[in-house]
Design an enzyme around this catalytic site. Structure first.
Site, PDB file in Angstrom:
ATOM      1  N   ASP A 168      -2.565  -5.310   3.531  1.00  0.00           N
ATOM      2  CA  ASP A 168      -1.538  -6.306   3.848  1.00  0.00           C
ATOM      3  C   ASP A 168      -1.809  -7.131   5.097  1.00  0.00           C
ATOM      4  OD1 ASP A 168      -0.807  -4.698   6.005  1.00  0.00           O
ATOM      5  OD2 ASP A 168       1.330  -5.034   5.675  1.00  0.00           O
ATOM      6  N   GLU A 407      -5.840   5.147   3.906  1.00  0.00           N
ATOM      7  CA  GLU A 407      -5.077   5.100   2.659  1.00  0.00           C
ATOM      8  C   GLU A 407      -5.931   4.881   1.422  1.00  0.00           C
ATOM      9  OE1 GLU A 407      -1.856   2.312   3.268  1.00  0.00           O
ATOM     10  OE2 GLU A 407      -0.908   3.571   4.783  1.00  0.00           O
ATOM     11  N   TYR A 460       6.509   6.512   5.635  1.00  0.00           N
ATOM     12  CA  TYR A 460       7.473   5.399   5.695  1.00  0.00           C
ATOM     13  C   TYR A 460       8.851   5.772   5.166  1.00  0.00           C
ATOM     14  CZ  TYR A 460       3.938   2.427   7.564  1.00  0.00           C
ATOM     15  OH  TYR A 460       3.012   1.877   8.408  1.00  0.00           O
ATOM     16  N   GLU A 496       0.770   6.471  11.144  1.00  0.00           N
ATOM     17  CA  GLU A 496       1.626   5.296  10.923  1.00  0.00           C
ATOM     18  C   GLU A 496       3.033   5.753  10.602  1.00  0.00           C
ATOM     19  OE1 GLU A 496       0.464   2.407   7.947  1.00  0.00           O
ATOM     20  OE2 GLU A 496      -1.607   2.350   8.641  1.00  0.00           O
TER      21      GLU A 496
HETATM   22  C1  E9O Z   1      -1.197   0.409   5.890  1.00  0.00           C
HETATM   23  C2  E9O Z   1      -0.904  -0.723   6.820  1.00  0.00           C
HETATM   24  O1  E9O Z   1      -2.038  -1.546   6.905  1.00  0.00           O
HETATM   25  N1  E9O Z   1       0.007   1.178   5.668  1.00  0.00           N
HETATM   26  C3  E9O Z   1       1.101   0.349   5.149  1.00  0.00           C
HETATM   27  C4  E9O Z   1       1.500  -0.648   6.233  1.00  0.00           C
HETATM   28  C5  E9O Z   1       2.745  -1.504   5.927  1.00  0.00           C
HETATM   29  O2  E9O Z   1       3.464  -1.847   6.856  1.00  0.00           O
HETATM   30  C6  E9O Z   1       0.310  -1.550   6.355  1.00  0.00           C
HETATM   31  O3  E9O Z   1       0.519  -2.618   7.221  1.00  0.00           O
HETATM   32  O4  E9O Z   1       2.969  -1.871   4.781  1.00  0.00           O
HETATM   33  C7  E9O Z   1       2.162   1.129   4.552  1.00  0.00           C
HETATM   34  C8  E9O Z   1       1.714   1.870   3.340  1.00  0.00           C
HETATM   35  C9  E9O Z   1       2.865   2.191   2.507  1.00  0.00           C
HETATM   36  C10 E9O Z   1       2.694   3.382   1.638  1.00  0.00           C
HETATM   37  C11 E9O Z   1       4.059   3.976   1.417  1.00  0.00           C
HETATM   38  C12 E9O Z   1       4.295   4.450   0.065  1.00  0.00           C
HETATM   39  C13 E9O Z   1       5.764   4.598  -0.174  1.00  0.00           C
HETATM   40  C14 E9O Z   1       6.057   4.836  -1.613  1.00  0.00           C
HETATM   41  C15 E9O Z   1       7.416   4.427  -1.997  1.00  0.00           C
END
Ligand code: E9O
Length: 593
Positions: A168, A407, A460, A496
């Site tokens: 992203d 990831e 998250y 994270e």
């Molecule tokens: C990688 C990072 O580069 N992790 C993401 C970050 C984001 O803010 C991104 O900026 O989106 C989040 C990964 C989300 C995975 C969560 C899965 C939840 C399932 C419902």
């Protein structure tokens, strides 16, 4: 060969090729490279581009910003006549994603994988008494085998092809770090490798110097200098072990009253009394040890309080910007952090120098973000990225963990064999630092944990999962961390967690996207971490993200990813003040700061 950072010395000269270069997008092969860029027709935008910078946010058109495929850079330069008889080298700090370099019409160098330096000797291609022409074709295309991956999507209608990426952050491209021409003598210091151990108050420094060029017998001297450049001890051998009694150890920020202490190793080559070449490499004396519950530095357990970050800012994209990186490191000290992860690619060497000297611990990540469809071509590039990050960063005391991926689709069965090979390769290069992956998958479906030393995960809860439900945080974070530890019996860290927050948006009671929500959300995570710390194997927390950053177009992103504690302009949100209280409190509690 080695990839030492180019430095001026008594025997080495240096010329920066940074500045304004000629530039053009290459659309449907529209640029005829043979003629160069001097006769291009007028366009909306100047056919000019700063180096270093990403090219995307400099022009005014979406065609330029969203361009993927080749772009073309060109510049002209002369070299000083004093360079006659010396070897001349050309080094790029990084080009995203790939580069083909032509010097005076000869293809002299090509490289793929962004964020890593590459160089070649150009002595035989340089004209010493006329202008030299350098052209670089940069290509931002990502495929199923590049690190990271990307794919192409054909749009309906005109059939225009766009690049899709599985991550992203905006896929910035260009010559985004310094370009340097430098000289060495004919026989020269090609590489230096330093590792250190600590026995009581003695620092044990193991070093190897590799020479390049003619293999005539030369006199050699290796000297350890302290921080004030005072010689402490020397040897005439190009590899060996030096013991430093009462050594000043390299400590992370706030763990000691003199953190980030750097020694240096000065290498000199002589022909009789005449100095042939000299290069000085800095290093820190520290030893890392890890087991099933802890990670220690010089025998002291470390708790990471840090960030995930990006190289990202207005206008320059991922281009190296000295004011920005100094501002960032002032903010990192202000907030009391002791670490960050170079999510999701190796950061500029100038940034790493700051981390070394300030005592910031780095989780050094290769550009292997969001990998899936594991295949041999991908593996080849992944191993190459690991070799190159190792060669570049091996002497840095700040680098305390290698992150071999972020990831990945580690629930896919094929990830097992793939990451076994990736981890084995990194261990064949370096056994002094532990390996990790920042995982998004749940531990029960993951296939990679067994190959790692430290288990990192990104979580998250109350954002992507159960958005708005902060009550879910404490149980979920504990459950996930315990599941990782129970499965593998290794130390665990969160790399994270974060909530998108629009600076200046206030809601009471708290609601997603408001500053109040980010603060409430973080406070719950802090409680979860404190509970986990009491278990004895939880070794750190890194918030996502240091600052807001730019993303590809997405319906759930307004002007980028807003999970920053700081805005993209590096001003604090409310959450920064909360995090500052937490990090200084942890430093006081755990490091005795
Ligand atoms: C990688 C990072 O580069 N992790 C993401 C970050 C984001 O803010 C991104 O900026 O989106 C989040 C990964 C989300 C995975 C969560 C899965 C939840 C399932 C419902």
């Amino acid at each position: 060969g080695g990839i030492l950072y180019p430095r001026l010395s008594k025997t080495r000269d240096l010329l920066s090729l940074d500045g304004i270069w000629r530039f053009s997008l290459v659309i449907n092969g529209s640029v005829d490279y043979s003629g160069g860029l001097s006769n291009l027709p007028e366009d909306k935008d100047l056919h000019l581009m700063p180096v270093p910078s990403s090219f995307n946010d400099i022009p005014t058109t979406t065609t330029a910003r969203d361009h993927y495929g080749p772009v073309y850079y060109e510049r002209i330069f002369e070299i000083p006549s004093s360079w006659k008889g010396k070897r001349i080298w050309l080094r790029f700090g990084s080009v995203c994603y790939s580069a083909q370099v032509y010097l005076n019409d000869e293809a002299i160098l090509s490289h793929e994988i962004g964020h890593l330096p590459f160089q070649t000797e150009v002595t035989q291609y340089i004209e010493d008494d006329q202008e030299n022409n350098m052209r670089v074709i940069v290509d931002t295309t990502l495929t199923n085998t590049t690190i990271p991956q990307g794919s192409a999507t054909v749009l309906p209608g005109n059939g225009r092809v766009i690049q899709s990426v599985p991550f992203d952050f905006f896929n910035y491209g260009g010559i985004d770090r310094p370009v340097i021409l430098y000289t060495t003598p004919l026989i020269y210091i090609d590489d230096i490798t330093i590792t250190t151990r600590v026995k009581g108050t003695t620092g044990i420094v193991q070093y190897t110097v590799d020479l390049g060029g003619t293999k005539n017998k030369v006199g050699t001297r290796v000297t350890v200098l302290d921080k004030d450049k005072k010689a402490i001890i020397s040897s005439d051998s190009l590899n060996g072990q030096i013991e430093i009694t009462d050594a000043n150890l390299w400590w992370p920020f706030l763990m000691h009253n003199d953190t980030g202490y750097l020694y240096s190793l000065k290498v000199e080559l002589f022909d009789g009394k005449q100095l042939l070449d000299t290069y000085t490499q800095s290093f820190g004396i520290r030893e890392l040890v890890w087991n099933s519950t802890s990670f220690t530095i010089n025998g002291k357990p470390v708790y990471f309080r840090g960030f995930g970050r990006h190289e990202d800012s207005d206008i320059r994209g991922k281009g190296l910007d000295l004011p920005l990186i100094l501002r960032d490191h002032n903010l990192i000290r202000w907030i009391g952090a002791n670490s960050y992860r170079t999510s999701h690619y190796p950061y500029a060497e100038e940034i790493m120098d700051l981390a070394d000297s300030l005592g910031i611990m780095i989780v050094d990540e290769v550009p292997a973000v969001a990998l899936s469809n594991f295949n041999d071509g991908l593996l080849g590039n992944h191993l190459k990225a690991l070799t190159e990050i190792y060669n570049r960063d091996k002497n840095r005391p700040s680098v305390v963990i290698w992150s071999i991926a972020n990831e990945p689709s580690s629930q896919e069965a094929s990830s097992k064999d793939y990451f076994r090979q990736v981890a084995n390769h990194m261990r064949s290069l370096d056994t002094t630092r532990p390996l990790t992956i920042a995982h998004a998958q749940q531990p029960d479906v993951d296939h990679t944990g067994e190959f790692l030393d430290i288990l990192c995960f990104n979580i998250y809860t109350a954002w992507y999962e159960y958005p708005g439900e902060v009550d879910a945080i404490i149980p979920e974070v504990q459950r996930r961390a315990k599941a990782w530890h129970t499965k593998h019996n290794k130390p665990v860290m969160v790399t994270e967690y974060g909530a998108d927050t629009l600076a200046g948006l206030h809601t009471l009671p708290e609601f997603v996207w408001s500053e109040e929500y980010q603060v409430k959300f973080m406070a719950q995570y802090f409680d979860a971490y404190d509970k986990l710390r009491a278990e004895g194997w939880f070794i750190g927390e890194m918030i996502w993200n240091f600052a807001d950053f730019s993303t590809p177009p997405k319906y759930f992103r307004v002007d980028g990813n807003k999970k920053g504690i700081f805005t993209r302009q590096r001003q604090p949100k409310n959450s920064a003040h909360l995090l500052r209280r937490r990090y200084w409190y942890l430093a006081y509690l755990l490091d005795g700061a």
